[in-house]
Motif scaffolding. Structure first.
Motif, PDB file in Angstrom:
ATOM      1  N   CYS A  77       0.736  -1.145  -0.126  1.00  0.00           N
ATOM      2  CA  CYS A  77      -0.034  -0.094   0.068  1.00  0.00           C
ATOM      3  C   CYS A  77       0.815   1.358   0.083  1.00  0.00           C
ATOM      4  O   CYS A  77       0.393   2.335   0.255  1.00  0.00           O
ATOM      5  CB  CYS A  77      -0.772  -0.020   1.197  1.00  0.00           C
ATOM      6  N   ARG A  78       2.261   1.228  -0.358  1.00  0.00           N
ATOM      7  CA  ARG A  78       2.798   2.283  -0.491  1.00  0.00           C
ATOM      8  C   ARG A  78       3.087   3.053   1.002  1.00  0.00           C
ATOM      9  O   ARG A  78       3.244   4.407   0.928  1.00  0.00           O
ATOM     10  CB  ARG A  78       2.389   3.429  -1.406  1.00  0.00           C
ATOM     11  N   CYS A  79       3.017   2.256   2.077  1.00  0.00           N
ATOM     12  CA  CYS A  79       3.350   2.891   3.081  1.00  0.00           C
ATOM     13  C   CYS A  79       4.805   3.536   3.186  1.00  0.00           C
ATOM     14  O   CYS A  79       5.713   2.804   2.785  1.00  0.00           O
ATOM     15  CB  CYS A  79       3.025   1.910   4.579  1.00  0.00           C
ATOM     16  N   GLY A  80       5.117   4.602   3.791  1.00  0.00           N
ATOM     17  CA  GLY A  80       6.560   5.144   4.062  1.00  0.00           C
ATOM     18  C   GLY A  80       7.171   4.377   5.095  1.00  0.00           C
ATOM     19  O   GLY A  80       8.227   4.631   5.200  1.00  0.00           O
ATOM     20  N   ALA A  81       6.136   3.985   6.111  1.00  0.00           N
ATOM     21  CA  ALA A  81       6.798   3.469   7.164  1.00  0.00           C
ATOM     22  C   ALA A  81       5.643   2.331   7.720  1.00  0.00           C
ATOM     23  O   ALA A  81       4.726   2.639   7.717  1.00  0.00           O
ATOM     24  CB  ALA A  81       7.370   4.301   8.137  1.00  0.00           C
ATOM     25  N   LEU A  82       6.351   1.389   8.621  1.00  0.00           N
ATOM     26  CA  LEU A  82       5.377   0.376   9.379  1.00  0.00           C
ATOM     27  C   LEU A  82       5.570   0.483  10.624  1.00  0.00           C
ATOM     28  O   LEU A  82       6.620   0.273  11.235  1.00  0.00           O
ATOM     29  CB  LEU A  82       5.829  -1.162   8.757  1.00  0.00           C
ATOM     30  N   LEU A  83       4.353   0.607  11.433  1.00  0.00           N
ATOM     31  CA  LEU A  83       4.438   0.241  12.840  1.00  0.00           C
ATOM     32  C   LEU A  83       3.968  -1.162  13.131  1.00  0.00           C
ATOM     33  O   LEU A  83       2.726  -1.310  12.864  1.00  0.00           O
ATOM     34  CB  LEU A  83       3.548   1.480  13.418  1.00  0.00           C
ATOM     35  N   VAL A  84       4.338  -1.826  13.914  1.00  0.00           N
ATOM     36  CA  VAL A  84       4.315  -3.312  14.246  1.00  0.00           C
ATOM     37  C   VAL A  84       3.658  -3.033  15.732  1.00  0.00           C
ATOM     38  O   VAL A  84       4.642  -2.986  16.474  1.00  0.00           O
ATOM     39  CB  VAL A  84       4.953  -4.216  13.748  1.00  0.00           C
TER      40      VAL A  84
END
Lengths: 336, 336
Positions: free
Chosen positions: A109-116
């Motif tokens: 989804c073209r996220c610039g960063a991922l928070l998990v």
DNA sequence: CTGAAAGCGCTTACAG
DNA sequence: CTGAAAGCGCTTACAG
């Protein structure tokens, strides 16, 4: 957008300028465009936007369904992201959806960063992903070189919890672990360390716990049946604490008269009318703020991915409530 | 994708064909492409896909944070959507994010349909949106011409609950309402209707309740203080029921010896070790299946938006547990 | 079975 | 301040 431009009598780029709040449009024109857009029910297309935009427009969040702690962090994330130009893209992990699938979706989804939040994956797998896209691990420490993380200080919190119990005269404490949970090992290690440091060596017991109230009840009943009920219990999560509490009370073992019980995480679920459980609390709101801060840092062209990842440990607070009290040294009834 | 094509020595369209599982690629070529893609860490871009595709690729879901009922429905939605070519796009409502904002976000994401769980918006506002994009309302009835909906049968459930209490000898029942909730009015209306139908007219009381355990406790205490504790209570949600239960027990009013209590929704939170609350249960899994079914129907080119919307009412089941029992006609102590 | 070309709805330079 | 043109990464016809 073309329709809006035509209807407003301007070019398409002008409409784009207005919607991006970019300079280059007269006050009057701007208002006319906005008015026309509203009238036509125009909604700017996120897919096209993020496809064309030179910088990312969104931050992905992977969370678990049905966990109050995850919901609390999410709430904080929405608040923290509100002032930024980014939007949150959610992807849930549940019984029918693995964490891998949830992360794959976010990457697409073209996220610039991922928070998990509370990842259960191997650190090596997170590392692989972090090489493709900046990753911030929330509530789970990651020592790989690529991953930023924000966690609560289990050891400091445990210190406070054990010291609290010692101050009440308890000489032995039983810790109920939580093998499957994301921070499980860390918490258990923290307890062992603290027990040693505070001179609880002989009186420190570790027992396999679980994540549900049912398991807590079972454990309490086993303790009662075996005639081996400790004077103080720290449960690695609140559901477990609640179950232990219920199990003990049902068998007439007084809390906190005979046993003191401490939970962890301070979920809303704990705030039950009957008994308020003493608990070691994570600051979900600060956890969220910091996580967004890390992501923004990675997303900023200035800092970018250059610097090495940063880990932050937030203090936990001990909320002393109804389930902890002075040790009775086994003099009261209820002990088996 | 261009990189994958070059590396695999094929055209870009061939890569697309492989990833869409479309006919037109040899078995060998297909495997080679897949292998190269894996090696390069290629992830197909959802934004580009949905932008170019002639049909929608995703279904949007609007839900509320921190509501176990919403989480349960979501879990069911993921399961139900698994066999379809669609993906779920989530958008959460929370303290810092209004339902309007959550829906706007979904509309901007090229969703082919919107599922809204327990909407709190005016029906007219939902209607406006439904004209732009197919809308399925879950757990909230909508009589506008444009909206599909799936709800539980409050009236049938209430019938069962009241009949259960009557069967136990209770001649009067107090209903605790829930003014703010999405299905609140409907449930209250259902109770009034049923009370009349089952001849409970004189003994039917409606009292303003709430949505939290705290409110339940307060109400129980007011009842005790006023010396006006009914013999049977139906709470419009489980948190309220739990609070009432706790409040009564704390003041020595026996449940179910003196008062019978029924909750609604059957949240996991109800399954507490100490007391299992009798509750009127919604079938979240079927609710989810049907909601996806409705969306698929609107998404299918054959049916599309042509037919008028369909509303479905699912039966609720009464799970009789520990908090309901025979009426004591005020002969036992504990009544004020 | 494979490749060249158009276009989804935007943003982003760049020229008037 | 405004407009014409290119292009993000795919899918979709359509021709070989």
């Amino acid at each position: 957008m073309r329709d809006v431009a035509r209807e407003a009598g301007v070019s398409q780029s002008l409409v784009s300028i207005v919607f991006r709040d970019a300079p280059g449009a007269g006050e009057q024109t701007r208002e006319r465009v906005l008015e026309v857009a509203r009238r036509l029910g125009y909604v700017r297309d996120e897919s096209a936007r993020s496809l064309r935009s030179t910088r990312p427009l969104s931050i992905g969040v992977c969370f678990r369904l049905g966990r109050p702690f995850h919901d609390a962090v999410l709430e904080g994330l929405y608040r923290a992201v509100a002032g930024t130009p980014y939007r949150l893209v959610l992807s849930a992990v549940s019984g029918s959806r693995a964490e891998e699938a949830a992360l794959d979706d976010l990457e697409a989804c073209r996220c610039g960063a991922l928070l998990v939040i509370g990842s259960l994956l191997e650190e090596s797998e997170l590392s692989v992903r972090a090489r493709r896209i900046p990753l911030v691990s929330v509530a789970r420490r990651c020592d790989s070189a690529e991953i930023d993380w924000v966690v609560s200080d289990d050891e400091g919190g445990m210190d406070r919890a054990v010291a609290h119990l010692q101050g009440l005269g308890h000489e032995s404490v039983t810790y109920l672990s939580c093998p499957g949970a994301s921070g499980g090992e860390n918490r258990e290690r923290a307890f062992r360390k603290v027990a040693q440091r505070l001179g609880l060596v002989g009186g420190a017991q570790v027992r396999v716990g679980g994540e549900s109230e049912e398991e807590g009840v079972r454990i309490a009943e086993e303790m009662v049946a075996a005639g081996n009920v400790p004077s103080a219990i720290i449960a690695s999560n609140d559901s477990l604490a609640l179950g232990v509490l219920g199990g003990l009370l049902r068998h007439g073992v007084g809390v906190p008269e005979r046993v003191s019980v401490i939970g962890m995480d301070d979920l809303k679920a704990l705030h039950r009318p009957r008994v308020k459980v003493t608990s070691l609390c994570q600051d979900t709101s600060r956890l969220a703020d910091l996580a967004i801060g890390r992501a923004l840092r990675r997303l900023s062209p200035a800092e970018g991915r250059g610097t090495r990842p940063r880990g932050t440990i937030l203090p936990m607070s001990l909320e002393v409530r109804d389930t902890t009290g002075p040790a009775t040294l086994g003099k009261l009834p209820g002990g088996a």
